[in-house]
Design a protein around this motif. Structure first.
Motif, mmCIF file in Angstrom:
data_model
loop_
_atom_site.group_PDB
_atom_site.id
_atom_site.type_symbol
_atom_site.label_atom_id
_atom_site.label_comp_id
_atom_site.label_asym_id
_atom_site.label_seq_id
_atom_site.Cartn_x
_atom_site.Cartn_y
_atom_site.Cartn_z
ATOM 1 N N ALA A 79 -11.504 -22.303 28.928
ATOM 2 C CA ALA A 79 -12.026 -23.383 28.094
ATOM 3 C C ALA A 79 -13.381 -23.131 27.400
ATOM 4 O O ALA A 79 -14.416 -23.737 28.092
ATOM 5 C CB ALA A 79 -12.082 -24.897 28.869
ATOM 6 N N GLU A 80 -13.531 -22.329 26.477
ATOM 7 C CA GLU A 80 -14.728 -21.820 25.821
ATOM 8 C C GLU A 80 -14.870 -22.497 24.313
ATOM 9 O O GLU A 80 -13.960 -23.215 24.100
ATOM 10 C CB GLU A 80 -15.086 -20.542 26.024
ATOM 11 C CG GLU A 80 -14.149 -19.444 25.908
ATOM 12 C CD GLU A 80 -13.556 -19.415 24.129
ATOM 13 O OE1 GLU A 80 -12.747 -19.843 24.006
ATOM 14 O OE2 GLU A 80 -14.469 -18.795 23.477
ATOM 15 N N ILE A 81 -15.612 -22.068 23.696
ATOM 16 C CA ILE A 81 -15.983 -22.810 22.469
ATOM 17 C C ILE A 81 -14.843 -22.512 21.609
ATOM 18 O O ILE A 81 -14.401 -23.586 20.722
ATOM 19 C CB ILE A 81 -17.282 -22.367 21.777
ATOM 20 C CG1 ILE A 81 -17.873 -23.286 20.576
ATOM 21 C CG2 ILE A 81 -17.391 -20.996 21.569
ATOM 22 C CD1 ILE A 81 -19.185 -22.778 20.310
ATOM 23 N N MET A 82 -14.241 -21.355 21.476
ATOM 24 C CA MET A 82 -13.021 -21.078 20.612
ATOM 25 C C MET A 82 -11.958 -21.905 20.634
ATOM 26 O O MET A 82 -11.196 -22.377 20.162
ATOM 27 C CB MET A 82 -12.956 -19.483 20.739
ATOM 28 C CG MET A 82 -11.728 -19.125 19.580
ATOM 29 S SD MET A 82 -12.351 -19.323 17.821
ATOM 30 C CE MET A 82 -10.667 -19.253 17.291
ATOM 31 N N ALA A 83 -11.705 -21.931 22.183
ATOM 32 C CA ALA A 83 -10.308 -22.827 22.782
ATOM 33 C C ALA A 83 -10.624 -24.277 22.226
ATOM 34 O O ALA A 83 -9.719 -24.790 21.891
ATOM 35 C CB ALA A 83 -10.302 -22.586 24.256
ATOM 36 N N PHE A 112 -11.643 -17.507 33.817
ATOM 37 C CA PHE A 112 -12.917 -17.313 33.465
ATOM 38 C C PHE A 112 -13.608 -15.982 34.160
ATOM 39 O O PHE A 112 -14.353 -15.200 33.435
ATOM 40 C CB PHE A 112 -13.728 -18.465 34.094
ATOM 41 C CG PHE A 112 -15.195 -18.328 33.752
ATOM 42 C CD1 PHE A 112 -15.861 -18.673 32.814
ATOM 43 C CD2 PHE A 112 -16.037 -18.055 35.081
ATOM 44 C CE1 PHE A 112 -17.328 -18.301 32.482
ATOM 45 C CE2 PHE A 112 -17.505 -18.163 34.975
ATOM 46 C CZ PHE A 112 -18.141 -18.336 33.785
ATOM 47 N N THR A 113 -13.108 -15.721 35.573
ATOM 48 C CA THR A 113 -13.551 -14.629 36.248
ATOM 49 C C THR A 113 -12.948 -13.408 35.537
ATOM 50 O O THR A 113 -13.598 -12.318 35.367
ATOM 51 C CB THR A 113 -13.136 -14.456 37.698
ATOM 52 O OG1 THR A 113 -13.405 -15.927 38.181
ATOM 53 C CG2 THR A 113 -13.783 -13.575 38.403
ATOM 54 N N ALA A 114 -11.567 -13.485 35.393
ATOM 55 C CA ALA A 114 -10.823 -12.486 34.723
ATOM 56 C C ALA A 114 -11.945 -11.939 33.241
ATOM 57 O O ALA A 114 -11.651 -10.700 33.053
ATOM 58 C CB ALA A 114 -9.533 -12.767 34.461
ATOM 59 N N LEU A 163 -20.392 -27.666 20.978
ATOM 60 C CA LEU A 163 -21.665 -27.184 21.660
ATOM 61 C C LEU A 163 -21.527 -27.373 23.002
ATOM 62 O O LEU A 163 -22.181 -26.800 23.923
ATOM 63 C CB LEU A 163 -22.903 -27.953 21.010
ATOM 64 C CG LEU A 163 -23.466 -27.214 19.743
ATOM 65 C CD1 LEU A 163 -24.401 -28.036 18.959
ATOM 66 C CD2 LEU A 163 -23.799 -25.674 19.711
ATOM 67 N N LYS A 164 -20.758 -28.320 23.433
ATOM 68 C CA LYS A 164 -20.540 -28.737 24.959
ATOM 69 C C LYS A 164 -20.147 -27.570 25.724
ATOM 70 O O LYS A 164 -20.272 -27.099 26.922
ATOM 71 C CB LYS A 164 -19.817 -29.912 25.380
ATOM 72 C CG LYS A 164 -20.680 -31.097 25.250
ATOM 73 C CD LYS A 164 -19.735 -32.200 25.889
ATOM 74 C CE LYS A 164 -20.046 -33.598 25.138
ATOM 75 N NZ LYS A 164 -18.854 -34.233 24.806
ATOM 76 N N TYR A 165 -19.245 -26.788 25.044
ATOM 77 C CA TYR A 165 -18.579 -25.463 25.429
ATOM 78 C C TYR A 165 -19.073 -24.189 25.285
ATOM 79 O O TYR A 165 -18.877 -23.081 25.629
ATOM 80 C CB TYR A 165 -17.093 -25.485 24.935
ATOM 81 C CG TYR A 165 -16.327 -26.544 25.533
ATOM 82 C CD1 TYR A 165 -15.600 -26.440 26.512
ATOM 83 C CD2 TYR A 165 -16.223 -27.722 24.583
ATOM 84 C CE1 TYR A 165 -14.725 -27.385 27.148
ATOM 85 C CE2 TYR A 165 -15.943 -28.817 25.163
ATOM 86 C CZ TYR A 165 -14.854 -28.810 26.470
ATOM 87 O OH TYR A 165 -14.058 -29.930 26.869
ATOM 88 N N LEU A 166 -20.346 -24.125 24.583
ATOM 89 C CA LEU A 166 -21.137 -22.887 24.040
ATOM 90 C C LEU A 166 -21.591 -22.462 25.774
ATOM 91 O O LEU A 166 -21.968 -21.306 25.728
ATOM 92 C CB LEU A 166 -22.368 -23.277 23.357
ATOM 93 C CG LEU A 166 -23.310 -22.216 22.976
ATOM 94 C CD1 LEU A 166 -22.229 -21.015 22.260
ATOM 95 C CD2 LEU A 166 -24.410 -22.628 22.180
ATOM 96 N N SER A 190 -14.936 -14.748 22.712
ATOM 97 C CA SER A 190 -13.963 -15.660 22.057
ATOM 98 C C SER A 190 -12.453 -15.352 22.398
ATOM 99 O O SER A 190 -11.418 -16.102 22.277
ATOM 100 C CB SER A 190 -14.029 -15.737 20.372
ATOM 101 O OG SER A 190 -13.748 -14.400 19.936
ATOM 102 N N LEU A 191 -12.288 -14.191 22.847
ATOM 103 C CA LEU A 191 -10.877 -13.591 23.177
ATOM 104 C C LEU A 191 -10.550 -14.302 24.620
ATOM 105 O O LEU A 191 -9.353 -14.257 24.664
ATOM 106 C CB LEU A 191 -10.842 -12.176 23.286
ATOM 107 C CG LEU A 191 -10.950 -11.393 22.136
ATOM 108 C CD1 LEU A 191 -10.875 -9.788 22.315
ATOM 109 C CD2 LEU A 191 -9.805 -11.617 21.188
#
Ligand SMILES: Nc1ncnc2c1ncn2[C@@H]1O[C@H](COP(=O)(O)OP(=O)(O)OP(=O)(O)O)[C@@H](O)[C@H]1O
Ligand SMILES: [Mg+2]
Lengths: 246, 223
Positions: B174-178, B93-95, B18-21, B166-167
């Motif tokens: 570094a998002e939730i899926m990663a 992240f920007t990309a 959840l920290k990455y949500l 998620s892609l």
């Protein structure tokens, strides 16, 4: 004040208006009658440039525009000189009665909002809708919607108001209240051009009646001349039929 | 190898994921905002049939609808920097946000355009008849009405966009899926890890679906 010269309009190969010429003086009430499909709506729509004529010059007040040589700016300038009352009202669905009427003042004429709303309110009160200022079109009867439509046209500060069969879409019970508003406007010498099948209205209110057929102006004159004493055979036949229906 | 289902692990993993949500939602919100602006521009160019640009707009829409989002992201993040230096410093992240907005704008442009074209022609005529310009008519009358029509489908695209973030893990965001992927490969509890991340996406989507329904209800009541 209004001058239409050699106005022609074709849809593809179909010539709907053929060399229309006429003038309207300030304060004059002109009623256009004629059989279905003869180009009455097309003529009114050309005056407002909702339809672009194929040929001809239209002058309304200070604005003048040549069908074959003009800029977008000229079209907007011409449109500011007239306003339109539609058969199906065509009120702005997302705006209240008050906002509908105030819109031209705010957006086109840049009147401060408060002032525009108060002018709009005055006009709506005048057409008998003091109770409905904040109603949306969907909450109004046909007659009420059309009175808002007329109020919107009045607010637009044009020289002339064009009416295209303003009562044809109405249930019979609402026709009179709309005609009453139009009579009031006529009484105040608001210049108007009205296409209608309401012969009684034409007789009572018009300064001049124009009979159109097949893209031409066949005959024009006072209501007395056109209804009681038409010169042209086709006018005679049309008027006879039209008066019998009422 | 068969192991037993470890519920305790999922419960412990949840707060970590959840920290990455936040990163996921940030991508979705920024992506949606930019996509909306782009889509509106594209839709207007096509509705007004602006010479030449309208063909570019059609080409753009065709390309971004016609190729997979993953390919577009790779092209943008790994491909472009090779010959366009301004892309070199771009972080993942920007990309991801750029890629998502380009991709979704193509779809959203079409639904905005359809909504605009669905508004009765008489509304535009009424505007013109009182002396408004086409642009004023768009702004004051047509777009407000079209936005009501387009809202449900735009909300669907937003929900789709949340899932598509998620892609971004394939670019190294570094998002939730990663994070779920990382946790899975260190604990070897793949089922639990990916189930946990699925549940989080699911709850988020249910939440926004509720908002969508509330919004539609409010919009339908308006006039
Ligand atoms: N946009 C258009 N495209 C093609 N033909 C059209 C268009 N608008 C009108 N017409 C044709 O032009 C002719 C005149 O139409 P118009 O609506 O001006 O007649 P009208 O006199 O107003 O008739 P009514 O009394 O039935 O309203 C008709 O034959 C109609 O089919
Ligand atoms: Mg007609």
């Amino acid at each position: 004040m209004i001058n239409v010269s050699k106005l022609g309009k074709k849809f593809g190969d179909l010539a709907v208006l053929k060399e229309i010429n006429f003038e309207v003086a300030k304060g004059e009430i002109v009623v256009i009658i004629g059989p279905s499909g003869t180009g009455k709506s097309t003529l009114l729509r050309c005056l407002n440039y909702l339809e672009t004529p194929t040929t001809g010059i239209i002058t309304i007040g200070p604005a003048s525009i040549d069908a074959v040589d003009h800029k977008a700016k000229d079209v907007t300038a011409l449109r500011k000189q007239s306003s339109f009352v539609f058969q199906n009202y065509s009120l702005f669905a997302n705006k209240t009665a008050l906002q509908n009427v105030a819109e031209s003042l705010i957006t086109v004429w840049k009147v401060p909002k408060q002032q525009a709303l108060s002018t709009a309110e005055t006009i709506l009160v005048k057409v008998g809708l003091a109770e409905k200022l904040n109603a949306y079109p969907s909450q109004l009867s046909g007659g009420q919607q059309q009175r808002v439509g007329i109020a919107r046209a009045m607010a637009a500060k044009g020289e002339v108001i064009l009416f295209d069969e303003p009562t044809s879409a109405l249930d019979p019970e609402w026709v009179d209240e709309v005609l009453a508003v139009m009579k009031q406007l006529a009484f105040e010498k608001q210049t108007m051009i009205v296409v209608t099948h309401e012969m009684q209205f034409a007789k009572e209110v018009a300064d001049r009646v124009i009979f159109m057929e097949d893209g031409y102006i066949v005959e024009q004159g006072t209501p007395q001349q056109i209804f009681s004493n038409p010169e042209n055979e086709r006018t005679k036949a049309f008027v006879k039929r039209a008066l019998k229906q009422h | 190898m068969q192991s037993s289902f470890d519920l305790q692990y999922i419960i412990e993993l949840m707060p970590i994921l959840l920290k990455y949500l936040g990163v996921t939602m940030e991508m979705a919100l920024w992506g949606f905002l930019f996509a909306l602006i782009l889509a509106l521009g594209l839709a207007l160019v096509r509705v007004f049939k602006i010479a030449f640009i309208q063909h570019l707009a059609s080409l753009y829409i065709s390309f971004f609808r016609g190729t997979p989002l993953l390919v577009q992201l790779f092209l943008l993040y790994y491909g472009f920097p090779q010959f366009m230096p301004i892309f070199v410093g771009m972080d993942a992240f920007t990309a991801a946000i750029i890629g998502l907005s380009l991709h979704f704008s193509a779809y959203m442009a079409e639904s905005i355009r359809a909504a605009i074209l669905g508004i009765d022609k008489s509304q535009m005529e009424a505007c013109l008849s009182i002396g408004m310009t086409r642009l004023q008519a768009m702004k004051r009358v047509i777009l407000p009405q079209a936005s009501r029509v387009a809202t449900p489908s735009l909300m669907n695209y937003f929900i789709d966009m949340i899932k598509s973030t998620s892609l971004a893990f394939t670019l190294g965001v570094a998002e939730i899926m990663a994070k779920a992927q990382m946790e899975a490969s260190s604990s070897f509890k793949f089922f639990e890890s990916f189930l946990a991340v699925a549940v989080i996406y699911w709850v988020v989507v249910i939440f926004f679906t509720r908002i969508q329904h509330l919004l539609e209800y409010r919009l339908n009541k308006a006039y």
